[in-house]
Design an enzyme around this catalytic site. Structure first.
Site, PDB file in Angstrom:
ATOM      1  CG  LEU A   1      19.014  -7.146   8.500  1.00 31.89           C
ATOM      2  CD1 LEU A   1      20.290  -7.582   9.207  1.00 31.89           C
ATOM      3  CD2 LEU A   1      18.859  -5.634   8.594  1.00 31.89           C
ATOM      4  CB  ILE A   2      19.338  -3.949   2.710  1.00 31.02           C
ATOM      5  CG1 ILE A   2      17.841  -3.677   2.518  1.00 31.02           C
ATOM      6  CG2 ILE A   2      20.144  -3.580   1.472  1.00 31.02           C
ATOM      7  CD1 ILE A   2      17.207  -4.290   1.296  1.00 31.02           C
TER       8      ILE A   2
ATOM      9  CG  HIS B   1       9.406   1.595  12.584  1.00 29.42           C
ATOM     10  ND1 HIS B   1       9.573   0.234  12.442  1.00 29.42           N
ATOM     11  CD2 HIS B   1       9.067   1.793  13.875  1.00 29.42           C
ATOM     12  CE1 HIS B   1       9.357  -0.348  13.604  1.00 29.42           C
ATOM     13  NE2 HIS B   1       9.039   0.572  14.491  1.00 29.42           N
TER      14      HIS B   1
ATOM     15  CD  GLU C   1       2.863   2.974   7.706  1.00 28.80           C
ATOM     16  OE1 GLU C   1       3.469   2.454   6.764  1.00 28.80           O
ATOM     17  OE2 GLU C   1       2.403   2.302   8.649  1.00 28.80           O
TER      18      GLU C   1
ATOM     19  CB  SER D   1      -0.981  -0.002   1.170  1.00 31.07           C
ATOM     20  OG  SER D   1      -0.306   0.153   2.386  1.00 31.07           O
TER      21      SER D   1
HETATM   22  C1  GRF Z   1       3.887  -0.582   6.798  1.00 32.65           C
HETATM   23  O1  GRF Z   1       3.123  -0.507   7.961  1.00 32.65           O
HETATM   24  C2  GRF Z   1       5.266  -0.041   7.033  1.00 32.65           C
HETATM   25  O2  GRF Z   1       5.325   0.943   8.025  1.00 32.65           O
HETATM   26  C3  GRF Z   1       6.035  -1.241   7.487  1.00 32.65           C
HETATM   27  O3  GRF Z   1       5.483  -2.310   6.766  1.00 32.65           O
HETATM   28  C4  GRF Z   1       4.148  -2.009   6.360  1.00 32.65           C
HETATM   29  C5  GRF Z   1       4.080  -2.193   4.885  1.00 32.65           C
HETATM   30  O4  GRF Z   1       2.762  -2.053   4.412  1.00 32.65           O
HETATM   31  N1  GRF Z   1       7.459  -1.062   7.323  1.00 32.65           N
HETATM   32  P1  GRF Z   1       2.492  -2.002   2.860  1.00 32.65           P
HETATM   33  O5  GRF Z   1       3.045  -3.288   2.267  1.00 32.65           O
HETATM   34  O6  GRF Z   1       3.181  -0.789   2.306  1.00 32.65           O
HETATM   35  O7  GRF Z   1       1.007  -1.928   2.729  1.00 32.65           O
END
Ligand code: GRF
Length: 212
Positions: A98-99, A115, A185, A19
């Site tokens: 981990l990258i 995050h 986000e 998403s």
């Molecule tokens: C998000 O909540 C992001 O903060 C975390 O992983 C989730 C990924 O969600 N790192 P999506 O795949 O972008 O919907």
């Protein structure tokens, strides 16, 4: 005469739903971010994020350490992909592995992660997905939020680019909280990608400065 804008090349690492990738893609397609997403890389064979990418005509790559004889071969392959697409910015969006360190070093201050909490809390190994929101609610904090940061050699410790808070409500369960956090986000990640692609982010020691 109008000056041609050089588009930044983006690679996205994602393991699942996608998403955040979709939110960034939407802003690029609207012409709000001077960039093109060149590829999506996932450690899973066919995560939902590949379907979104496929519809947008974006190349998808399944790359998993288990496909390679050694970690070095795996790293070299990943680096060669990023070279091939001339990637300027690496975006981690729900990527669970981990990258490899040589890639982190190569993309210092050009690799970002999101995050779903306010760093430096509720982070590190094991804190991903709904587990983060469970821990937030269990702890009793009143405020959580979203952090976007540059990636360094440890989990969730790189220079913080932006944080936005989200209130934890008394009747929240992890799922309701996750939903409100995710909405934020989708707002802040494209904002950060735009600022990066406009060349407005500067890192001084551990501080990220937003230039006009
Ligand atoms: C998000 O909540 C992001 O903060 C975390 O992983 C989730 C990924 O969600 N790192 P999506 O795949 O972008 O919907």
């Amino acid at each position: 005469m109008l000056k041609a804008i050089k588009l930044k090349n983006i690679a996205i690492f994602a393991s699942g739903r996608g998403s955040n990738f979709a939110a960034i893609l939407e802003q690029i397609q609207r012409g709000n971010i001077p960039a093109q997403i060149r590829c999506i890389i996932s450690d899973y064979t066919h995560p939902p994020v590949f379907d979104i990418a496929g519809k947008a005509g974006i190349s998808t790559h399944w790359v998993n350490r288990k496909q390679f004889d050694s970690r070095d071969d795996y790293t070299i392959f990943l680096l060669s992909l990023l070279e091939k697409y001339k990637v300027d910015l690496v975006i981690l969006a729900g990527y669970l592995k981990l990258i490899p360190m040589p890639i982190v070093k190569r993309y210092k201050n050009s690799m970002i992660n999101i995050h779903p909490a306010l760093l430096p809390n509720f982070c590190g190994k094991g804190f991903y997905g709904i587990k983060v929101h469970e821990a937030v609610i269990e702890s009793g904090v009143k405020i959580t939020g979203v952090t976007v940061h540059f990636v360094d050699e440890h989990y969730d410790t790189g220079p913080i680019i932006i944080q936005e808070k989200v209130e934890v409500l008394p009747d929240d369960i992890p799922e309701t909280l996750a939903k409100r956090v995710l909405k934020i986000e989708h707002k802040v990640y494209p904002e950060v990608v735009k600022a990066f692609c406009d060349g407005r982010l500067e890192v001084v020691d551990r501080k990220v400065l937003w230039r006009e």
